[in-house]
Design a protein around this motif. Structure first.
Motif, PDB file in Angstrom:
ATOM      1  N   THR A   1      -1.953   6.131   3.810  1.00  0.00           N
ATOM      2  CA  THR A   1      -0.813   7.111   3.141  1.00  0.00           C
ATOM      3  C   THR A   1      -1.801   8.157   2.677  1.00  0.00           C
ATOM      4  N   GLY A   2      -3.197   8.028   2.553  1.00  0.00           N
ATOM      5  CA  GLY A   2      -3.920   9.100   3.014  1.00  0.00           C
ATOM      6  C   GLY A   2      -4.044   9.825   4.015  1.00  0.00           C
TER       7      GLY A   2
ATOM      8  N   GLN B   1      -0.556   8.865  -3.031  1.00  0.00           N
ATOM      9  CA  GLN B   1      -1.466   8.574  -2.795  1.00  0.00           C
ATOM     10  C   GLN B   1      -1.910   7.547  -4.824  1.00  0.00           C
ATOM     11  N   GLN B   2      -0.970   8.736  -5.050  1.00  0.00           N
ATOM     12  CA  GLN B   2      -1.411   8.794  -6.355  1.00  0.00           C
ATOM     13  C   GLN B   2      -0.230   8.192  -7.160  1.00  0.00           C
ATOM     14  N   ARG B   3       0.977   7.635  -6.676  1.00  0.00           N
ATOM     15  CA  ARG B   3       1.844   7.857  -7.518  1.00  0.00           C
ATOM     16  C   ARG B   3       1.868   6.291  -6.818  1.00  0.00           C
ATOM     17  N   VAL B   4       1.059   5.242  -6.216  1.00  0.00           N
ATOM     18  CA  VAL B   4       0.530   4.122  -6.226  1.00  0.00           C
ATOM     19  C   VAL B   4      -0.521   4.076  -6.832  1.00  0.00           C
ATOM     20  N   LEU B   5      -0.800   4.883  -7.254  1.00  0.00           N
ATOM     21  CA  LEU B   5      -2.525   4.138  -7.669  1.00  0.00           C
ATOM     22  C   LEU B   5      -2.235   4.288  -8.974  1.00  0.00           C
TER      23      LEU B   5
ATOM     24  N   ARG C   1       0.819  -1.069  -0.135  1.00  0.00           N
ATOM     25  CA  ARG C   1       0.020  -0.365   0.230  1.00  0.00           C
ATOM     26  C   ARG C   1       0.980   1.530   0.125  1.00  0.00           C
ATOM     27  N   TRP C   2       2.431   1.557   0.469  1.00  0.00           N
ATOM     28  CA  TRP C   2       3.270   2.223   0.547  1.00  0.00           C
ATOM     29  C   TRP C   2       3.753   2.691  -0.695  1.00  0.00           C
TER      30      TRP C   2
ATOM     31  N   SER D   1       2.888  15.901   4.744  1.00  0.00           N
ATOM     32  CA  SER D   1       1.667  17.534   4.463  1.00  0.00           C
ATOM     33  C   SER D   1       0.576  17.126   3.119  1.00  0.00           C
ATOM     34  N   GLU D   2      -0.253  18.021   3.074  1.00  0.00           N
ATOM     35  CA  GLU D   2      -1.010  17.049   2.186  1.00  0.00           C
ATOM     36  C   GLU D   2      -0.870  16.984   1.185  1.00  0.00           C
TER      37      GLU D   2
END
Length: 478
Positions: free
Chosen positions: A229-230, A250-254, A159-160, A242-243
């Motif tokens: 991650t979120g 999140q996006q790089r894994v998705l 997940r990471w 940071s936000e």
């Protein structure tokens, strides 16, 4: 039913569309991503690896205890000891999949942390067992509390990290197991000499101190491990990213693997059914089941084998650390080579092949009077007894079709390794001692079949890809 590839792509596209509409589309540089990955490496991996270290200490120190008159003090026979080891493995197998279903719902910080505390208390209080009933009960309870930890850690890593990053991290994760194996003999050599202090045996101090260490690890895990991650924040409220960085995580894994986009917080029965009926997992399952069984045998009996070679009772624990330290090197080498070449199947085959060769060497030398030679072959075999295991796990995870299926697949992977413990616990019998002619013959047979399974696993993916290329849909990793 599990989401199929078209549904996954649609979900990923809708997620991106929402980001566009809200003006939250994130772009980042390669240098920025590398810096984030390094921070994950120093935040996520150390805590998971430390927990694995504690796990292996607590379930593997019984082999060290055997050199300190454990059977005599507790009042059990060797056969009863073997049954206790089987119950440990059975306890892990019974709750392996249920544990991962709970993990999927509540998250790793709470569930993994609770597991560490649970088995830590059991490990510590087993120092006060006496008699067959308490021995069997504590081994079973230890297994039940440890169930699901290893696949939970592996799933958390997926997940990471991206798919190409996971193989190395799986190997790093298993370093906790291997470091425990390397350190346990040295630690046991010192602690076992505490026999007599406070009227406790050396093995009692061993269980008590290592169990207390695990409890401290559990507290640290719950306090500091990030929630997701979120939401990369610890339970104590410590924010690690940071936000913007959380969105990148999140996006790089998705983007790397859309199957990880899973709006649900549970594994469906369809995913469980599809995983359990996935015939492609069978070669992996039997390779692990048979190939890892001898490792469980050695975990319990290797110190006694070294004593039979003519070496000192307590020093045998420290001497075995040589092979365990070498296993750390081969484990890292196999993980690096598999990631570098992308040939995970080949590296698994080579690892099992080398183990097979040294296993034959141990069987040939059973009757030898040369203790130094027997010790040398034994520790060299130890250096290759599980270096292919983590690569096999990442290989299986890469070929899962959804996040839920990946979770169940990793549970099956670890279940097979623990069922191997049920087999390995009965390979050496008292009537076969001290040379264990029959036992070593059985080990050769187990590794031989595991080697055959590694060949089948490689062939199936290559043939499937060759067949599917005709329709342009080749998708299996090998």
């Amino acid at each position: 039913m599990p989401i199929n590839e078209k549904q996954v792509e649609a979900l990923a596209e809708s997620q991106t569309s929402r980001s566009d509409e809200e003006g939250q589309e994130i772009k980042w540089t390669e240098a920025e991503e590398k810096a984030l990955v390094r921070r994950i490496d120093f935040l996520v991996m150390p805590l998971l690896t430390l927990a694995f270290f504690a796990l292996q200490l607590d379930r593997g120190n019984i082999g060290n205890a055997m050199t300190d008159f454990f059977l005599r003090d507790v009042g059990i026979t060797q056969f009863q000891f073997n049954v206790g080891q089987q119950l440990l493995s059975a306890g892990i197998v019974i709750l392996e999949i249920p544990s991962n279903i709970i993990l999927y719902r509540v998250g790793p910080t709470v569930w993994i942390g609770a597991q560490i505390l649970a088995w830590g208390f059991v490990a510590a209080f087993q120092a006060f067992q006496k008699g067959l009933g308490p021995f069997l009960a504590t081994r079973l309870l230890l297994g039940l509390c440890e169930a699901g930890f290893i696949p939970a850690g592996l799933f958390t890593i997926t997940r990471w990290y991206t798919r190409e990053e996971t193989t190395k991290r799986f190997s790093v994760y298993f370093l906790g197991n291997l470091f425990a194996g390397a350190c346990s003999g040295l630690v046991a050599y010192g602690i076992l000499q505490m026999r007599g202090i406070c009227n406790l045996a050396g093995w009692q101090w061993l269980f008590l101190l290592e169990g207390l260490f695990t409890i401290l690890v559990g507290i640290a895990f719950i306090a500091f491990f990030p929630l997701s991650t979120g939401k990369p924040v610890s339970i104590l409220g410590i924010r690690y990213f940071s936000e913007r960085e959380a969105q990148i995580l999140q996006q790089r894994v998705l983007r790397d693997d859309p199957t990880k986009f899973q709006p649900r917080r549970n594994v469906t029965w369809g995913e469980i059914k599809d995983t359990l009926t996935n015939w492609r997992l069978l070669p992996h399952f039997f390779m692990t089941l048979l190939g890892m069984a001898p490792a469980h045998t050695m975990g319990a009996y290797a110190p006694l084998l070294v004593v039979s070679f003519g070496f000192d009772r307590l020093k045998s624990n420290a001497m075995l650390s040589i092979g365990a330290w070498a296993l750390i090197v081969t484990n890292l080498l196999w993980g690096w080579a598999a990631a570098k070449t992308g040939q995970r199947g080949l590296m698994v085959f080579l690892g099992v092949l080398i183990l097979w060769g040294f296993t034959i060497g141990n069987r040939v030398l059973v009757g030898s009077s040369n203790g130094n030679l027997r010790f040398g072959i034994l520790v060299t075999a130890t250096a290759f007894q599980a270096n292919w295991h983590a690569v096999n796990g990442s290989w299986m995870a890469l070929n899962a079709r959804s996040a839920g299926e990946r979770s169940v697949t990793l549970a099956i992977f670890v279940m097979s390794a623990n069922i191997a413990g049920i087999i390995g616990s009965q390979v050496f019998q008292a009537k076969d001692a001290p040379l264990y002619y029959t036992g070593w013959t059985v080990i050769v047979a187990l590794i031989s079949v595991a080697l055959f399974c590694s060949i089948v696993a490689n062939l199936q993916y290559r043939l499937l890809n060759k067949f599917q290329k005709r329709t342009g849909e080749a998708r299996y990793h090998y």
